[in-house]
Design an enzyme around this catalytic site. Structure first.
Site, PDB file in Angstrom:
ATOM      1  N   GLU A  65       0.869  -1.183   0.000  1.00 57.36           N
ATOM      2  CA  GLU A  65       0.000   0.000   0.000  1.00 57.36           C
ATOM      3  C   GLU A  65       0.902   1.228   0.000  1.00 57.36           C
ATOM      4  O   GLU A  65       1.909   1.263   0.722  1.00 57.36           O
ATOM      5  CB  GLU A  65      -0.896  -0.004   1.244  1.00 57.36           C
ATOM      6  CG  GLU A  65      -1.752   1.246   1.370  1.00 57.36           C
ATOM      7  CD  GLU A  65      -2.608   1.244   2.638  1.00 57.36           C
ATOM      8  OE1 GLU A  65      -3.054   0.172   3.079  1.00 57.36           O
ATOM      9  OE2 GLU A  65      -2.805   2.337   3.190  1.00 57.36           O
ATOM     10  N   GLU A  97      -2.281  11.770   2.825  1.00 52.87           N
ATOM     11  CA  GLU A  97      -3.086  11.284   3.943  1.00 52.87           C
ATOM     12  C   GLU A  97      -2.868  12.163   5.168  1.00 52.87           C
ATOM     13  O   GLU A  97      -1.762  12.649   5.417  1.00 52.87           O
ATOM     14  CB  GLU A  97      -2.728   9.828   4.297  1.00 52.87           C
ATOM     15  CG  GLU A  97      -3.713   9.208   5.282  1.00 52.87           C
ATOM     16  CD  GLU A  97      -3.481   7.720   5.521  1.00 52.87           C
ATOM     17  OE1 GLU A  97      -2.351   7.259   5.337  1.00 52.87           O
ATOM     18  OE2 GLU A  97      -4.452   7.032   5.911  1.00 52.87           O
TER      19      GLU A  97
END
Ligand SMILES: *[C@@H]1O[C@H](CO)[C@@H](O)[C@H](O)[C@H]1NC(C)=O
Ligand SMILES: *[C@@H]1O[C@H](CO)[C@@H](O)[C@H](O)[C@H]1NC(C)=O
Length: 341
Positions: free
Chosen positions: A160, A165
């Site tokens: 990932e 974020e």
């Protein structure tokens, strides 16, 4: 608090595979090499009226799936399907060609209830390339948790990559790799001149119970939230090079490289990246493959909710969700998303 996020993601690996085409993991690599001067060429370009439609640039139609399962990170959201998202004006294209992905900012819901939102996944998957998001706005505000990321099958083994974020009142972008535990993957902290950000954690190994991954915080206050939006937005870039490693840049609007604007990006000319995960210390090809892109916004959940009381945000996360006016700016306004090879 992120353990639960990853645990649930691991338990439902199929959520990211809806609509996916399966490639042999080496297929895109053979078609996707930059020219000898390091210039990349467009593979998939998502923009304007074509953002949610088929688009044939070189070889494959491109589109996004709307994820409609429960939020794997436990957020106070109900992810909407495509037709509902479009009719609720949570996913639409403006007349200026920008694409909006929003959270419901008109309904009152109960404290601790769930608010409509969207989470989209690219149908195409990738094994390398230059991934670009150009946004004029990103979701902001206490209780929000926006992200732009890529993910492979069989988490954590397919890996990932969190390109954008953060949560709540966070001011700078947090970039993270998550790998399985079968092949080496750490940040090369011995040569931190290779990137401008700050290492938060250097071991990328992620498991159901220990999943924070290896993170680098961007050094720029224009890289996230209000700082990003006030700078007119900008570009986030991931260069996934199986030989060199993973590099990520953020450019404020005024600093976007002209070669990227000209759609002939040459990232070797872009200077030191914000984050770099060297192939010297991370086995890129064995840890990252068949990644689909995901763009989403959730509310509270195990990270934004779990860290809420330590943020500078008022009240409680569950009270925030009730009040529609807290979500007026909880939206992505995208100029385009592109993948170059
Ligand atoms: C989409 O969601 C709406 C609202 O939940 C539902 O009424 C509709 O049947 C769904 N459409 C499809 C195609 O699943
Ligand atoms: C909703 O949120 C806004 C902005 O945070 C605040 O000014 C307002 O008082 C809140 N309304 C209620 C009913 O809590």
């Amino acid at each position: 608090m992120r353990s639960f996020h990853r645990l649930v993601l691991a338990a439902f690996p199929l959520i990211t595979l809806v609509g996916a085409r399966s490639y042999s993991r080496h297929f895109p690599i053979t078609i996707g090499r930059p020219s000898t001067d390091g210039t990349y060429t467009i593979q998939d370009y998502y923009q304007g009226e074509d953002f949610f439609k088929y688009l044939m640039i070189f070889h494959l139609p491109s589109d996004w799936d709307f994820y409609t399962g429960s939020d794997p990170v436990g957020g106070n959201v109900i992810y909407q399907n495509k037709s509902a998202a479009q009719s609720e004006r949570l996913a639409y294209v403006n007349s200026d060609g920008t694409t909006v992905l929003a959270v419901d900012s008109t309904s009152t819901v109960a404290a601790g209830g769930d608010r409509d939102a969207v989470r989209i996944t690219s149908q195409n998957s990738y094994n390398s390339g230059l991934f670009i998001m150009d946004a004029s706005k990103m979701p902001v505000g206490c209780s929000t948790w926006p992200s732009f990321w890529t993910v492979g099958p069989n988490w954590p083994y397919g890996g990932e990559i969190d390109i954008v974020e953060g949560i709540n009142d966070q001011a700078k972008n947090q970039m993270t790799l998550h790998s399985g535990t079968s092949h080496s993957c750490t940040i090369d902290t011995d040569d931190s001149s290779e990137f401008t950000g700050s290492v938060l954690s250097s071991n990328c190994y992620s498991t159901e119970t220990s999943d924070s991954g290896c993170s680098i915080m961007d050094s720029s206050s224009t890289s996230f939230a209000y700082g990003f939006n006030n700078a007119g937005g900008g570009v986030f870039a991931l260069l996934w090079d199986n030989s060199a490693g993973m590099s990520m840049w953020h450019f404020a609007r005024a600093d976007i490289p002209s070669d990227l604007t000209a759609r002939a990006p040459t990232p070797s000319n872009w200077g030191t990246p914000s984050g770099f995960w060297s192939a010297q210390t991370c086995d890129i090809t064995d840890n990252f493959y068949e990644h689909q892109m995901v763009i989403d916004t959730t509310i509270c959940g195990n990270w934004a909710g779990g860290a809420y009381s330590q943020s500078g945000c008022p009240g409680t996360c569950t009270d925030m969700v009730a009040n529609a006016s807290n979500y007026v700016d909880a939206k992505w306004v995208l100029n385009y998303v592109a993948v170059y090879q």
